[in-house]
Design a protein around this motif. Structure first.
Motif, short mmCIF file in Angstrom:
data_model
loop_
_atom_site.label_atom_id
_atom_site.label_comp_id
_atom_site.label_asym_id
_atom_site.label_seq_id
_atom_site.Cartn_x
_atom_site.Cartn_y
_atom_site.Cartn_z
N ASN A 114 0.86 -1.23 -0.02
CA ASN A 114 -0.11 -0.17 -0.09
C ASN A 114 0.91 1.21 0.02
N LEU A 127 -0.21 -5.75 0.73
CA LEU A 127 -1.50 -6.11 0.55
C LEU A 127 -1.80 -7.51 -0.07
N TYR A 170 -3.12 5.55 -1.36
CA TYR A 170 -3.42 4.67 -0.26
C TYR A 170 -4.85 4.14 -0.52
#
Length: 169
Positions: free
Chosen positions: A8, A14, A61
């Motif tokens: 991220n 992630l 983000y």
């Protein structure tokens, strides 16, 4: 297929992506390369050349809802137990419920272990006390940043270690 670790914008892991998907994110300028492949592999096209990425980071983000418990899947359970039988230590092929479901045992991380076929068949629906067996380790739900990876194809590339060791935000 080569996998690329996706971070991220805050550098928290992630998921893992295919190399093709990672290149698409890079070309569309949605991600930046954080770490190049350690073998020096290069991708070439008619107009550009660049090093194969090992780790990429999103420029924006992405909010991911926090998971309180890791979902119990066969692949995750085998990975937790390192593909070893909890009873004899041989290579595991199946999963077994320590307290059999026929005797009220739940289907949870704390009651499931990896097992080899002979141990699984010998144990059947008996309790460990009936057989005089003991577990090599106490089964527990996995914890840690690497278990929160969304993708199921986490292969533990050693180049990813510094990025998986970072505390989650």
């Amino acid at each position: 297929m080569r996998q690329v670790l996706l971070l991220n914008a805050t550098y928290e892991p992630l998921t893992t992506l295919s190399l093709h998907r990672a290149v698409v994110l890079l070309l569309r300028e949605k991600a930046d390369v954080v770490h190049h492949d350690g073998h020096g592999a290069v991708l070439r096209s008619a107009t550009c050349t660049f090093d194969v990425p090992s780790v990429i980071r999103l420029r924006r983000y992405v909010r991911i809802p926090y998971r309180t418990r890791i979902p119990l899947t066969r692949a995750a359970l085998m990975r937790r137990d390192n593909f070893r039988c909890a009873y004899c230590g041989q290579r595991a092929e199946t999963i077994d419920h320590v307290i059999p479901r026929s005797k009220g045992g739940p289907h949870t991380w704390e009651n499931c272990v990896a097992s080899c076929m002979p141990c699984n068949h010998h144990k059947a629906d008996k309790l460990l006390e009936e057989l005089g067996w003991t577990l090599h380790v106490t089964p527990a739900a996995p914890r840690g940043v690497h278990w929160r990876l969304i993708g199921a194809q986490f292969d533990g590339d050693p180049q990813w270690a510094p990025y998986l060791a970072r505390p989650a935000a």
